[in-house]
Write a protein that holds these residues in place. Sequence first.
Motif, PDB file in Angstrom:
ATOM      1  N   SER A   1       0.811  -1.221   0.000  1.00 51.55           N
ATOM      2  CA  SER A   1       0.000   0.000   0.000  1.00 51.55           C
ATOM      3  C   SER A   1       0.844   1.271   0.000  1.00 51.55           C
ATOM      4  N   GLU A   2       2.074   1.185   0.524  1.00 48.06           N
ATOM      5  CA  GLU A   2       2.962   2.355   0.521  1.00 48.06           C
ATOM      6  C   GLU A   2       4.266   1.998  -0.179  1.00 48.06           C
ATOM      7  N   GLY A   3       4.879   3.011  -0.807  1.00 52.97           N
ATOM      8  CA  GLY A   3       6.120   2.801  -1.527  1.00 52.97           C
ATOM      9  C   GLY A   3       5.877   2.326  -2.948  1.00 52.97           C
ATOM     10  N   GLU A   4       6.934   2.381  -3.732  1.00 49.18           N
ATOM     11  CA  GLU A   4       6.818   1.978  -5.131  1.00 49.18           C
ATOM     12  C   GLU A   4       6.739   0.470  -5.255  1.00 49.18           C
ATOM     13  N   GLY A   5       5.882   0.014  -6.134  1.00 45.93           N
ATOM     14  CA  GLY A   5       5.797  -1.404  -6.423  1.00 45.93           C
ATOM     15  C   GLY A   5       6.717  -1.791  -7.565  1.00 45.93           C
ATOM     16  N   TRP A   6       6.673  -3.076  -7.905  1.00 45.60           N
ATOM     17  CA  TRP A   6       7.553  -3.618  -8.945  1.00 45.60           C
ATOM     18  C   TRP A   6       6.731  -4.352  -9.982  1.00 45.60           C
TER      19      TRP A   6
ATOM     20  N   GLU B   1      -0.297  -6.724   5.741  1.00 45.23           N
ATOM     21  CA  GLU B   1      -0.797  -6.666   4.377  1.00 45.23           C
ATOM     22  C   GLU B   1      -0.531  -8.003   3.710  1.00 45.23           C
ATOM     23  N   ARG B   2      -1.470  -8.426   2.877  1.00 48.17           N
ATOM     24  CA  ARG B   2      -1.431  -9.762   2.276  1.00 48.17           C
ATOM     25  C   ARG B   2      -1.522  -9.616   0.763  1.00 48.17           C
ATOM     26  N   ILE B   3      -0.649 -10.355   0.060  1.00 51.48           N
ATOM     27  CA  ILE B   3      -0.636 -10.355  -1.395  1.00 51.48           C
ATOM     28  C   ILE B   3      -0.814 -11.785  -1.884  1.00 51.48           C
ATOM     29  N   VAL B   4      -1.785 -11.981  -2.766  1.00 47.59           N
ATOM     30  CA  VAL B   4      -2.021 -13.280  -3.380  1.00 47.59           C
ATOM     31  C   VAL B   4      -1.483 -13.230  -4.800  1.00 47.59           C
ATOM     32  N   ILE B   5      -0.454 -14.037  -5.081  1.00 48.92           N
ATOM     33  CA  ILE B   5       0.207 -14.034  -6.385  1.00 48.92           C
ATOM     34  C   ILE B   5      -0.615 -14.903  -7.338  1.00 48.92           C
ATOM     35  N   ARG B   6      -1.701 -14.338  -7.811  1.00 46.02           N
ATOM     36  CA  ARG B   6      -2.629 -15.087  -8.656  1.00 46.02           C
ATOM     37  C   ARG B   6      -2.013 -15.361 -10.032  1.00 46.02           C
ATOM     38  N   GLN B   7      -2.175 -16.573 -10.508  1.00 47.11           N
ATOM     39  CA  GLN B   7      -1.615 -16.960 -11.800  1.00 47.11           C
ATOM     40  C   GLN B   7      -2.188 -16.135 -12.943  1.00 47.11           C
ATOM     41  N   GLU B   8      -3.475 -15.853 -12.865  1.00 46.59           N
ATOM     42  CA  GLU B   8      -4.155 -15.235 -14.000  1.00 46.59           C
ATOM     43  C   GLU B   8      -3.958 -13.731 -14.097  1.00 46.59           C
ATOM     44  N   VAL B   9      -3.344 -13.108 -13.095  1.00 40.63           N
ATOM     45  CA  VAL B   9      -3.180 -11.656 -13.096  1.00 40.63           C
ATOM     46  C   VAL B   9      -1.942 -11.278 -13.898  1.00 40.63           C
ATOM     47  N   ASP B  10      -2.134 -10.472 -14.936  1.00 38.77           N
ATOM     48  CA  ASP B  10      -1.016  -9.916 -15.692  1.00 38.77           C
ATOM     49  C   ASP B  10      -0.637  -8.587 -15.067  1.00 38.77           C
ATOM     50  N   GLY B  11       0.633  -8.396 -14.760  1.00 35.43           N
ATOM     51  CA  GLY B  11       1.063  -7.150 -14.137  1.00 35.43           C
ATOM     52  C   GLY B  11       1.028  -7.242 -12.622  1.00 35.43           C
ATOM     53  N   GLN B  12       0.733  -6.110 -11.981  1.00 41.21           N
ATOM     54  CA  GLN B  12       0.841  -6.014 -10.526  1.00 41.21           C
ATOM     55  C   GLN B  12      -0.366  -6.597  -9.795  1.00 41.21           C
ATOM     56  N   VAL B  13      -0.080  -7.166  -8.625  1.00 39.44           N
ATOM     57  CA  VAL B  13      -1.110  -7.564  -7.674  1.00 39.44           C
ATOM     58  C   VAL B  13      -1.055  -6.583  -6.506  1.00 39.44           C
ATOM     59  N   GLU B  14      -2.200  -6.056  -6.109  1.00 33.18           N
ATOM     60  CA  GLU B  14      -2.269  -5.090  -5.014  1.00 33.18           C
ATOM     61  C   GLU B  14      -2.410  -5.801  -3.676  1.00 33.18           C
ATOM     62  N   ALA B  15      -1.733  -5.249  -2.650  1.00 36.05           N
ATOM     63  CA  ALA B  15      -1.852  -5.789  -1.293  1.00 36.05           C
ATOM     64  C   ALA B  15      -3.225  -5.501  -0.721  1.00 36.05           C
ATOM     65  N   GLU B  16      -3.682  -6.389   0.148  1.00 34.02           N
ATOM     66  CA  GLU B  16      -4.946  -6.222   0.856  1.00 34.02           C
ATOM     67  C   GLU B  16      -4.678  -6.228   2.362  1.00 34.02           C
ATOM     68  N   PRO B  17      -5.452  -5.473   3.156  1.00 33.72           N
ATOM     69  CA  PRO B  17      -5.259  -5.478   4.612  1.00 33.72           C
ATOM     70  C   PRO B  17      -5.524  -6.865   5.202  1.00 33.72           C
ATOM     71  N   LEU B  18      -4.747  -7.223   6.216  1.00 38.29           N
ATOM     72  CA  LEU B  18      -4.919  -8.474   6.951  1.00 38.29           C
ATOM     73  C   LEU B  18      -4.801  -8.168   8.432  1.00 38.29           C
ATOM     74  N   ARG B  19      -5.762  -8.620   9.215  1.00 39.37           N
ATOM     75  CA  ARG B  19      -5.742  -8.415  10.657  1.00 39.37           C
ATOM     76  C   ARG B  19      -5.682  -9.757  11.370  1.00 39.37           C
ATOM     77  N   LEU B  20      -4.642  -9.941  12.223  1.00 35.96           N
ATOM     78  CA  LEU B  20      -4.514 -11.127  13.062  1.00 35.96           C
ATOM     79  C   LEU B  20      -4.781 -10.723  14.506  1.00 35.96           C
ATOM     80  N   GLU B  21      -5.793 -11.301  15.110  1.00 34.80           N
ATOM     81  CA  GLU B  21      -6.156 -10.954  16.490  1.00 34.80           C
ATOM     82  C   GLU B  21      -5.597 -11.976  17.467  1.00 34.80           C
ATOM     83  N   ASP B  22      -5.435 -11.546  18.725  1.00 31.77           N
ATOM     84  CA  ASP B  22      -4.811 -12.396  19.740  1.00 31.77           C
ATOM     85  C   ASP B  22      -5.509 -13.739  19.900  1.00 31.77           C
ATOM     86  N   GLY B  23      -6.824 -13.757  19.776  1.00 29.35           N
ATOM     87  CA  GLY B  23      -7.572 -14.995  19.983  1.00 29.35           C
ATOM     88  C   GLY B  23      -7.527 -15.957  18.819  1.00 29.35           C
TER      89      GLY B  23
END
Length: 325
Positions: free
Chosen positions: A159-164, A234-256
């Motif tokens: 979500s922040e910084g330049e991607g590749w 942040e979580r990125i799924v390297i999907r086979q079918e995506v041409d070009g960049q994959v965008e990160a998605e928020p991920l929340r891990l809670e104590d429980g």
Amino acid sequence: AIGLQTSSSPEGPWKDEGLVVKTREHDKLNAIDANPVLDAEGNPRMVYGSFFGGIYITPLDPLTGKLKESGYGKNIAARDRATEDGAVEGPYIVYNPMFRKYYLFVSYDSLFEDYNVRVARSDSITGPYVDMNGHDMADTSYLPQYEIGNKVLGGYRFSEGEGWVAPGHNSVLKDGADYYIVHHARGETDKSWPYLHVRKILWTAEGWPVVSPERYAGEKEQDIPKRLLSGNWERIVIRQEVDGQVEAEPLRLEDGGRATSGSLEGHWSFDGKRTLTMDWSDTSEGTKEELLLLPSWDWELGRHTLIFTGMNEKGISIWGKRISD
């Protein structure tokens, strides 16, 4: 054409030994991207080939370094059309003695736009090389973007910084027990400039290589305290079918043990050492992810962090980076 030079020192001087293999315009393959490799018994071979016609492997004469047999060798990877979106090139084979497997890395698609690295493995250096789903890399009946090869590296953006974009044409460096992938990639703001990246390779319990989402900065594999895992990622799924960049998605891990990411809701567990397991409610992309933890340098935010890399039961690579508590 692939030629050979020899020297008694890596610094030269080099002696031209002449031609190894040459192809012409109407031949079935392209004689470039040579990777000499030794099998587990020390026998030399060369894997090569590019773009159209696929990837070939052939034995080398250990005394001359030239082809031991006439012809082009055996085809071990191919795609169904000779276009940029049907390209397969840049082969590299590495043997992992822990799993007693050979791993074939190849690059797909255009090196300017949507390059990505796929991996398959074999019990024999000459193949067949199959992915996690049992698909043979030489079988052109599979849809090239969707159904073949473990995609371990592709264009991405946190979500922040330049991607590749367009990471690919890799080599693999084995340094003791450590493995690294070396490849080029292009910054998203100016794709005219390629950069050299080095990333750590980790290995799943089932013996598949997975790649760090951050460039190497001296990090060492080590056990991770559980208290460091809960928080915002942040979580990125390297999907086979995506041409070009994959965008990160928020991920929340809670104590429980609760986990959320976009519309996904599930649970996470930890083995107390280095493996994080995610169990999601039923999704089309798979429900269970085996993720390997590693301390890392956050190149986008300029600080230390934790990352994970792994895959789900369908062979789709999953990346993550811890952002905050």
